[in-house]
Scaffold this motif. Structure first.
Motif, PDB file in Angstrom:
ATOM      1  N   LYS A  39       0.835  -1.198   0.000  1.00 20.32           N
ATOM      2  CA  LYS A  39       0.000   0.000   0.000  1.00 20.32           C
ATOM      3  C   LYS A  39       0.873   1.254   0.000  1.00 20.32           C
ATOM      4  O   LYS A  39       1.951   1.277   0.586  1.00 20.32           O
ATOM      5  CB  LYS A  39      -0.919   0.006   1.219  1.00 20.32           C
ATOM      6  CG  LYS A  39      -1.982  -1.080   1.195  1.00 20.32           C
ATOM      7  CD  LYS A  39      -2.868  -1.012   2.423  1.00 20.32           C
ATOM      8  CE  LYS A  39      -4.028  -1.986   2.319  1.00 20.32           C
ATOM      9  NZ  LYS A  39      -3.594  -3.375   2.310  1.00 20.32           N
ATOM     10  N   PRO A  40       0.399   2.324  -0.640  1.00 23.07           N
ATOM     11  CA  PRO A  40       1.169   3.572  -0.628  1.00 23.07           C
ATOM     12  C   PRO A  40       1.380   4.077   0.790  1.00 23.07           C
ATOM     13  O   PRO A  40       0.533   3.908   1.664  1.00 23.07           O
ATOM     14  CB  PRO A  40       0.284   4.533  -1.432  1.00 23.07           C
ATOM     15  CG  PRO A  40      -0.566   3.657  -2.277  1.00 23.07           C
ATOM     16  CD  PRO A  40      -0.807   2.422  -1.461  1.00 23.07           C
ATOM     17  N   ALA A  41       2.520   4.701   0.994  1.00 23.04           N
ATOM     18  CA  ALA A  41       2.842   5.286   2.291  1.00 23.04           C
ATOM     19  C   ALA A  41       2.779   6.801   2.195  1.00 23.04           C
ATOM     20  O   ALA A  41       3.016   7.379   1.138  1.00 23.04           O
ATOM     21  CB  ALA A  41       4.240   4.855   2.740  1.00 23.04           C
ATOM     22  N   TYR A  42       2.460   7.433   3.311  1.00 16.83           N
ATOM     23  CA  TYR A  42       2.459   8.885   3.391  1.00 16.83           C
ATOM     24  C   TYR A  42       3.286   9.306   4.593  1.00 16.83           C
ATOM     25  O   TYR A  42       3.330   8.621   5.610  1.00 16.83           O
ATOM     26  CB  TYR A  42       1.030   9.425   3.481  1.00 16.83           C
ATOM     27  CG  TYR A  42       0.302   9.277   2.171  1.00 16.83           C
ATOM     28  CD1 TYR A  42       0.409  10.245   1.181  1.00 16.83           C
ATOM     29  CD2 TYR A  42      -0.452   8.143   1.904  1.00 16.83           C
ATOM     30  CE1 TYR A  42      -0.222  10.090  -0.033  1.00 16.83           C
ATOM     31  CE2 TYR A  42      -1.092   7.981   0.689  1.00 16.83           C
ATOM     32  CZ  TYR A  42      -0.968   8.964  -0.276  1.00 16.83           C
ATOM     33  OH  TYR A  42      -1.591   8.804  -1.491  1.00 16.83           O
ATOM     34  N   LEU A  43       3.961  10.450   4.458  1.00 17.95           N
ATOM     35  CA  LEU A  43       4.834  10.947   5.506  1.00 17.95           C
ATOM     36  C   LEU A  43       4.304  12.277   6.025  1.00 17.95           C
ATOM     37  O   LEU A  43       4.052  13.205   5.248  1.00 17.95           O
ATOM     38  CB  LEU A  43       6.266  11.133   4.991  1.00 17.95           C
ATOM     39  CG  LEU A  43       7.116   9.860   4.871  1.00 17.95           C
ATOM     40  CD1 LEU A  43       6.728   9.073   3.628  1.00 17.95           C
ATOM     41  CD2 LEU A  43       8.594  10.203   4.817  1.00 17.95           C
ATOM     42  N   ASN A  44       4.149  12.363   7.342  1.00 16.33           N
ATOM     43  CA  ASN A  44       3.688  13.601   7.955  1.00 16.33           C
ATOM     44  C   ASN A  44       4.836  14.552   8.227  1.00 16.33           C
ATOM     45  O   ASN A  44       4.729  15.755   8.011  1.00 16.33           O
ATOM     46  CB  ASN A  44       2.956  13.275   9.270  1.00 16.33           C
ATOM     47  CG  ASN A  44       2.735  14.475  10.154  1.00 16.33           C
ATOM     48  OD1 ASN A  44       3.606  14.849  10.932  1.00 16.33           O
ATOM     49  ND2 ASN A  44       1.569  15.100  10.025  1.00 16.33           N
ATOM     50  N   SER A  45       5.955  14.024   8.712  1.00 18.51           N
ATOM     51  CA  SER A  45       7.053  14.877   9.151  1.00 18.51           C
ATOM     52  C   SER A  45       8.332  14.057   9.236  1.00 18.51           C
ATOM     53  O   SER A  45       8.284  12.824   9.292  1.00 18.51           O
ATOM     54  CB  SER A  45       6.724  15.500  10.516  1.00 18.51           C
ATOM     55  OG  SER A  45       6.168  14.524  11.398  1.00 18.51           O
ATOM     56  N   LEU A  46       9.468  14.735   9.253  1.00 18.95           N
ATOM     57  CA  LEU A  46      10.752  14.044   9.307  1.00 18.95           C
ATOM     58  C   LEU A  46      11.812  14.966   9.877  1.00 18.95           C
ATOM     59  O   LEU A  46      11.635  16.188   9.944  1.00 18.95           O
ATOM     60  CB  LEU A  46      11.181  13.569   7.919  1.00 18.95           C
ATOM     61  CG  LEU A  46      11.530  14.630   6.865  1.00 18.95           C
ATOM     62  CD1 LEU A  46      12.513  14.072   5.840  1.00 18.95           C
ATOM     63  CD2 LEU A  46      10.267  15.065   6.130  1.00 18.95           C
TER      64      LEU A  46
END
Length: 842
Positions: A170-177
């Motif tokens: 499944k596609p991943a999403y990133l909130n912050s890094l």
């Protein structure tokens, strides 16, 4: 495409009752609200619109009231699908009617096949290996492509970093890094989530991950940091040696937490610091300061003198009602923090006995870094400000860099005075500036954002990817392929599209199904549509075909061209010299259609937009020999009474079908399909052929001509709500004025330059040509007048619209300069020969 979308509408006042902790909703946030605070509340930007001055976010439902004033909707739904020898092309027995109905076959016969006209197709993915589309592969006609719903990717200058192996790919999403580098050691921390966790309830949402690497930018596979719920906004700092600390925000009632780890170790103890959000660390040795925002109160700090084993109670540092970002650093032994309330930037530092505060400037989204000086970066309007000071109390020397207005503020990466910021130009890459404001380098590609810098390394996030092709068969997956085949397909005696020579931009903005095969229809797809339209504009699209519609989260009264974001964006396209063709939509209607002067406003957005061509469907009544409105086509008017559709085209079309597998054999079918999706595609391709002949026309002029030259539908007056101004008539539109560009009925040389040609003063001569048919080869030859072959060169597979020039340096095959005189240039393909003259002079 037929969209059957059961509606679930939540008014803003219903959010508190209906929402569950951690439940996510889609929200458009304008620049008058606070996108930065939205991400601190657990949001993730999915799309942004410079035209609308807003960005679309997945936002936890319980945070909506915190960002009061946002108009929010939510919907969950399912997707259902419902040549003669005298011609340039042999259209086959089944594909002939659809091109003859709109007279585009006659336009093709004059050599106008859409060459040089750039069509953007917004749809659900495309299979260019289908036989009728293979002629596009290996040419320069596919100008760009992008998949808007494939999730986020994380990159360093060494390449893509691994993301967590979410189930079923499944596609991943990133909130912050965040990123921290010490010597040869590098640590990356990021908050990530699988897509399904953002669109369904009861999931853990964001989790925090760590990747260990070195100063080359190469990183290990990520490991999860604990099992906390809703963990986001990491902040990293090396403490001493190979020991580093990480602070983060956890939970929907956010708590700030901290852990101390050894490099390359997964062993840690978690310390709860206080209630708050978006922590920022400043550390040196055993002294660790954690700064965080307490909603509605301001910036607080808690500190530790034992490497983060325990922290003091929170104490206020900078009071503020709103929050537009903060950053912290340890300058020498002085903890320093800067924060914005949306208007003012204030700097605070601890002088050994108390916190000192000073006003810096008006601005937002600050970044702070301590090195030989104290470095600062922030936004003031569309200007990036870079500054440096000998210390917290010293004066800042500022440099201003005008970047561009951004629909949502762009985070800035800062290290030792160098700043990295997402570009807003057509490249969409990350630009790195020196402390003097000089651009040093660009990294990344389109839709790159969220850069972080540390120790010579840079990390950034890219939304989507540049592959819109999908070879997967099955219901829904092939919708884009079907539509593209009607526009640009070319397989003589089987299927010829209405613009087989056009240039293409392919945007995959529809999801259709999840990676696990579940039907998918979500309001975020409309947001992708908006961003795909602006992407197409940046890539110089002339025509946009959208065989898509969005209706489930709207009422009839919303179909006014001013409510739906996609309609508002589409309404601007004409001013950008882009003409949009959009399907009216399909409906299940029992009984006769409404009266032509009454209609039923059953159209879907963005067909209600101003200044576009909304295309309805008509079917052939073989008993009476006439075209009639399709019972299954949506009708106008728009909610504000404008005539919709503008034009109609055949509702049924012969188009590509899925590849069906039989053991080791596979057979590709062409089938008859129905829907206004095909009506729109037929019309868009025909318009491209007309525009090829009249390149000086504006999009507005082309639209006007198409409406004025449309063919009447018998029994329906011009300008009604079922058939608009009538059936598109490409032949009449072509001849509304004499064509500016001469037509051609064969593959031909279009230009020889320079001519005359002087080999002593010029590097060589170019032979440009135009293809109208698919050919297994092309060849250019130069002869003397008495028939002696001087030079020849051949190309392989050619397709309509090919314009790869041949180049000749003026020498024979043995390398000798040719003599002055008149020469014959012969261009050969499978079905054509063309001859032009060339004068060689000294």
């Amino acid at each position: 495409m037929s969209l059957v979308l059961p509606l679930l509408f939540l008014a803003p006042s219903q959010w508190a009752r209906a929402a569950q902790p951690g439940e996510f909703r889609r929200v458009w946030i304008s620049d008058s609200l606070n996108p930065y605070l939205a991400e601190c509340l657990g949001a993730r930007k999915r799309a942004e619109s410079r035209w609308l001055g807003a960005a679309s976010f997945w936002l936890p439902a319980l945070a909506v009231n915190r960002l009061s004033g946002s108009k929010t909707f939510v919907a969950e739904a399912r997707y259902e699908e419902t040549q003669d020898n005298e011609h340039l092309y042999d259209y086959g027995d089944y594909g002939r009617q659809q091109v003859e109905a709109i007279s585009v076959d006659r336009v093709h016969d004059q050599g106008y096949i859409g060459s040089g006209v750039r069509i953007a197709v917004l749809d659900a993915g495309f299979d260019l290996n289908h036989p009728c589309l293979r002629h596009i592969l290996g040419t320069d006609r596919l100008k760009a492509q992008h998949d808007f719903n494939s999730g986020d990717s994380l990159f360093s200058q060494a390449g893509r970093l691994d993301l967590p192996p979410f189930p079923e790919g499944k596609p991943a999403y990133l909130n912050s890094l965040d990123l921290a580098v010490h010597g040869t050691m590098a640590v990356a921390a990021f908050a990530a989530s699988a897509e399904d966790s953002l669109v369904s309830s009861g999931s853990n949402r964001w989790n925090l991950y760590l990747s260990f690497g070195d100063n080359s930018g190469a990183f290990s596979s990520p490991t999860k940091l604990g099992a906390g719920y809703f963990t986001i906004r990491p902040s990293l700092a090396f403490l001493s040696g190979d020991t580093f600390g990480i602070a983060w925000q956890e939970g929907t009632s956010p708590q700030v937490k901290f852990a101390k780890l050894l490099y390359n170790s997964s062993a840690f103890d978690i310390v709860s610091i206080a209630s708050g959000m978006d922590p920022k660390l400043a550390a040196r040795g055993s002294r660790v300061f954690a700064f965080y925002y307490v909603d509605g109160s301001g910036i607080y700090e808690s500190h530790s003198s034992d490497y983060g084993t325990s922290f003091s109670s929170g104490a206020p540092v900078l009071p503020m009602d709103d929050y537009w970002g903060a950053s912290a650093a340890m300058f020498s032994d002085t903890p320093t923090v800067i924060a914005s309330d949306g208007a003012s930037l204030n700097l605070a530092w601890y002088d050994g006995s108390s916190w000192q505060v000073r006003f810096i400037d008006q601005g937002i989204m600050p970044a702070l870094f301590a090195y030989d000086s104290l470095y600062l970066a922030y936004w003031r309007g569309d200007t990036l400000i870079l500054g440096s000071s000998p210390g917290p109390s010293g004066a800042f020397a500022m440099r201003r860099i005008t970047v561009c207005s951004m629909p949502s503020p762009a985070s800035v990466g800062l290290y030792a005075g160098q700043a990295a910021v997402a570009s807003e130009d057509s490249t969409g890459s990350i630009t790195i500036f020196s402390k003097a404001g000089v651009p040093l380098a660009k990294v990344g590609s389109e839709f790159s954002e969220k850069p972080v810098l540390s120790g010579g390394l840079i990390l950034w996030v890219r939304r989507g990817d540049n592959v819109a092709e999908t070879p997967i068969s099955g219901p829904g997956h092939y919708h884009g392929t079907k539509i593209l085949s009607v526009i640009a397909g070319l397989s003589e005696k089987t299927l010829v599209g209405t613009a087989p020579g056009c240039d293409l931009l392919l945007a995959k903005c529809e999801k259709v199904v999840t990676a696990g095969g579940t039907s998918f229809e979500n309001i975020v797809e409309e947001d992708f549509w908006v961003e795909a339209l602006e992407w197409a504009a940046r890539h110089r699209a002339k025509i946009v075909n959208s065989s898509l519609g969005y209706r489930d989260w709207y009422f009839d009264s919303d179909m006014d061209g001013k409510t739906a974001p996609c309609s508002r964006a589409a309404g601007r396209a004409l001013s950008e010299n882009i003409l949009i063709f959009n399907s009216m939509g399909n409906v299940s209607r029992y009984g006769p259609p409404p009266l032509p002067n009454v209609g039923d406003t059953s159209l879907s957005a963005p067909a209600d937009a101003f200044g576009i061509c909304a295309i309805g469907g008509v079917e052939y009544d073989s008993l009476n020999g006439t075209w009639v409105p399709s019972y299954s086509s949506a009708y106008g008017p728009s909610a504000d009474g404008r005539i919709k559709p503008e034009l109609v085209a055949p509702f049924w079309a012969y188009a590509a079908a899925d590849t069906v597998f039989f053991g080791d054999q596979d057979t590709t079918f062409y089938l008859l399909w129905s829907g206004t999706s095909f009506s729109s595609a037929l019309a868009a391709g025909a318009a491209a052929c007309v525009w090829q002949a009249h390149p000086s026309w504006s999009a507005d002029s082309l639209r006007s001509v198409l409406l004025r030259t449309a063919s009447d539908i018998p029994g329906y007056s011009e300008g009604n709500y079922l058939t608009g101004w009538g059936m598109l008539n490409a032949w009449e539109a072509l001849n509304f004025e004499p064509p500016e560009v001469p037509g051609s009925t064969q593959d031909a040389i279009t230009r020889i330059y320079p001519n005359p040609f002087n080999p002593e003063r010029m590097r060589g001569v170019n032979f440009e040509y135009r293809m109208l048919r698919v050919s297994s080869f092309s060849e250019m030859r130069v002869y003397t007048l008495d028939g002696l072959l001087v030079w020849s060169e051949a190309h392989g597979q050619e397709s309509p619209g090919s314009e790869k020039p041949y180049f000749w340096d003026g020498r024979t095959g043995s390398g000798q300069p040719v003599q002055p005189g008149l020469y014959l240039v012969v261009f050969r393909t499978q079905k054509s020969n063309d001859v032009k003259k060339l004068m060689v002079v000294r």
